[in-house]
Design a protein around this motif. Structure first.
Motif, PDB file in Angstrom:
ATOM      1  N   ASN A 111      35.547  38.426  27.158  1.00 21.96           N
ATOM      2  CA  ASN A 111      36.226  37.738  28.198  1.00 21.96           C
ATOM      3  C   ASN A 111      35.901  38.389  29.543  1.00 21.96           C
ATOM      4  N   THR A 112      34.526  38.867  29.703  1.00 20.47           N
ATOM      5  CA  THR A 112      34.089  39.497  30.925  1.00 20.47           C
ATOM      6  C   THR A 112      33.045  38.785  31.717  1.00 20.47           C
ATOM      7  N   ALA A 113      33.331  38.801  33.191  1.00 15.41           N
ATOM      8  CA  ALA A 113      31.947  38.194  33.782  1.00 15.41           C
ATOM      9  C   ALA A 113      31.498  39.442  34.468  1.00 15.41           C
ATOM     10  N   PHE A 114      30.125  39.423  34.859  1.00 14.21           N
ATOM     11  CA  PHE A 114      29.197  40.363  35.372  1.00 14.21           C
ATOM     12  C   PHE A 114      28.681  39.737  36.638  1.00 14.21           C
ATOM     13  N   LEU A 115      28.521  40.571  37.609  1.00 12.92           N
ATOM     14  CA  LEU A 115      27.682  40.296  38.955  1.00 12.92           C
ATOM     15  C   LEU A 115      26.742  41.569  38.884  1.00 12.92           C
ATOM     16  N   GLN A 116      25.630  41.370  38.811  1.00 14.94           N
ATOM     17  CA  GLN A 116      24.371  42.221  39.110  1.00 14.94           C
ATOM     18  C   GLN A 116      23.989  41.843  40.530  1.00 14.94           C
ATOM     19  N   MET A 117      23.956  42.768  41.455  1.00 15.76           N
ATOM     20  CA  MET A 117      23.766  42.588  42.698  1.00 15.76           C
ATOM     21  C   MET A 117      22.533  43.472  43.182  1.00 15.76           C
ATOM     22  N   ASN A 118      21.346  42.937  43.448  1.00 15.07           N
ATOM     23  CA  ASN A 118      20.127  43.621  43.895  1.00 15.07           C
ATOM     24  C   ASN A 118      19.572  43.388  45.239  1.00 15.07           C
ATOM     25  N   ASN A 119      18.718  43.965  45.588  1.00 11.27           N
ATOM     26  CA  ASN A 119      18.208  43.922  46.861  1.00 11.27           C
ATOM     27  C   ASN A 119      19.351  43.817  48.223  1.00 11.27           C
ATOM     28  N   LEU A 120      20.279  44.863  47.835  1.00 12.94           N
ATOM     29  CA  LEU A 120      21.687  44.767  48.693  1.00 12.94           C
ATOM     30  C   LEU A 120      21.222  44.709  50.109  1.00 12.94           C
ATOM     31  N   LYS A 121      21.924  44.295  51.107  1.00 12.87           N
ATOM     32  CA  LYS A 121      21.642  44.115  52.315  1.00 12.87           C
ATOM     33  C   LYS A 121      22.981  44.603  53.214  1.00 12.87           C
ATOM     34  N   PRO A 122      23.038  45.185  54.355  1.00  9.66           N
ATOM     35  CA  PRO A 122      24.071  45.628  55.099  1.00  9.66           C
ATOM     36  C   PRO A 122      25.326  44.285  55.152  1.00  9.66           C
ATOM     37  N   LEU A 172      28.946  44.613  39.213  1.00  9.74           N
ATOM     38  CA  LEU A 172      30.513  44.343  39.260  1.00  9.74           C
ATOM     39  C   LEU A 172      30.736  43.702  37.948  1.00  9.74           C
ATOM     40  N   SER A 173      32.178  43.881  37.365  1.00 10.98           N
ATOM     41  CA  SER A 173      32.508  43.352  36.263  1.00 10.98           C
ATOM     42  C   SER A 173      33.988  43.127  36.440  1.00 10.98           C
ATOM     43  N   CYS A 174      34.310  41.944  35.686  1.00 10.92           N
ATOM     44  CA  CYS A 174      35.607  41.268  35.825  1.00 10.92           C
ATOM     45  C   CYS A 174      36.041  41.115  34.455  1.00 10.92           C
ATOM     46  N   LYS A 175      37.081  41.648  33.857  1.00 13.50           N
ATOM     47  CA  LYS A 175      37.815  41.408  32.511  1.00 13.50           C
ATOM     48  C   LYS A 175      39.171  40.646  32.624  1.00 13.50           C
ATOM     49  N   THR A 176      38.926  39.696  31.851  1.00 12.48           N
ATOM     50  CA  THR A 176      40.357  38.944  31.773  1.00 12.48           C
ATOM     51  C   THR A 176      41.329  39.564  30.797  1.00 12.48           C
ATOM     52  N   SER A 177      42.470  39.409  31.139  1.00 10.74           N
ATOM     53  CA  SER A 177      43.503  39.666  29.842  1.00 10.74           C
ATOM     54  C   SER A 177      44.686  38.655  30.068  1.00 10.74           C
ATOM     55  N   GLY A 178      45.061  38.250  28.897  1.00 12.81           N
ATOM     56  CA  GLY A 178      46.246  37.298  28.821  1.00 12.81           C
ATOM     57  C   GLY A 178      45.730  35.693  28.642  1.00 12.81           C
ATOM     58  N   GLY A 179      44.558  35.675  28.621  1.00 18.92           N
ATOM     59  CA  GLY A 179      43.451  34.491  28.498  1.00 18.92           C
ATOM     60  C   GLY A 179      42.084  34.745  28.413  1.00 18.92           C
TER      61      GLY A 179
END
Length: 131
Positions: free
Chosen positions: A77-88, A20-27
């Motif tokens: 201006n971006t945060a990232f979330l790497q999700m591994n070994n995902l579970k239901p 997942l990634s999340c980019k900010t704008s306006g700040g």
């Protein structure tokens, strides 16, 4: 005005990975805490992982420790979330959220993370973990 634009998510099999990634704008990420909450059907929104834009300090929910990794790149201006070994049980809508943290202390204390502490939210992205 700060806005958050999310990308990523989708469908993964148990044991799989999704970014997942999340980019900010306006700040910028400076003096902010940014991260993700998730909400499964019929459940409250819960904090998953957060990071300080100022000093990189992180928070992880116990249920994702050792499986998820949050990072940020202030230059874009971006945060990232790497999700591994995902579970239901990781299935849900993941929302990027941000709040100001001028004192750089929000993640320093052993506080209970509450969604009401955050004033800026992304549009949400669906993560489904299923075989």
């Amino acid at each position: 005005q700060l806005q958050l634009v999310e990308s990523g998510g989708g469908l993964a099999q148990p044991g799989g990975s999704l970014p997942l990634s999340c980019k900010t704008s306006g700040g910028t990420l400076d003096y902010k805490v940014i991260g993700w909450f998730r909400q499964a059907p019929g459940k409250d929104r819960e904090a998953v992982s957060l990071i300080s834009g100022a000093n990189g300090r992180t928070y992880y929910a116990d249920t994702v420790k050792g499986r998820f990794t949050i990072t940020r790149t202030n230059a874009v201006n971006t945060a990232f979330l790497q999700m591994n070994n995902l579970k239901p049980e990781d299935t849900g809508v993941y929302y990027c959220a941000a709040r100001s943290d001028y004192a750089r202390t929000y993640l320093e204390s052993n506080r209970q993370i509450k969604s009401t502490d955050f004033d800026t939210w992304g549009q949400g992205t669906q993560v489904t973990v299923s075989s």
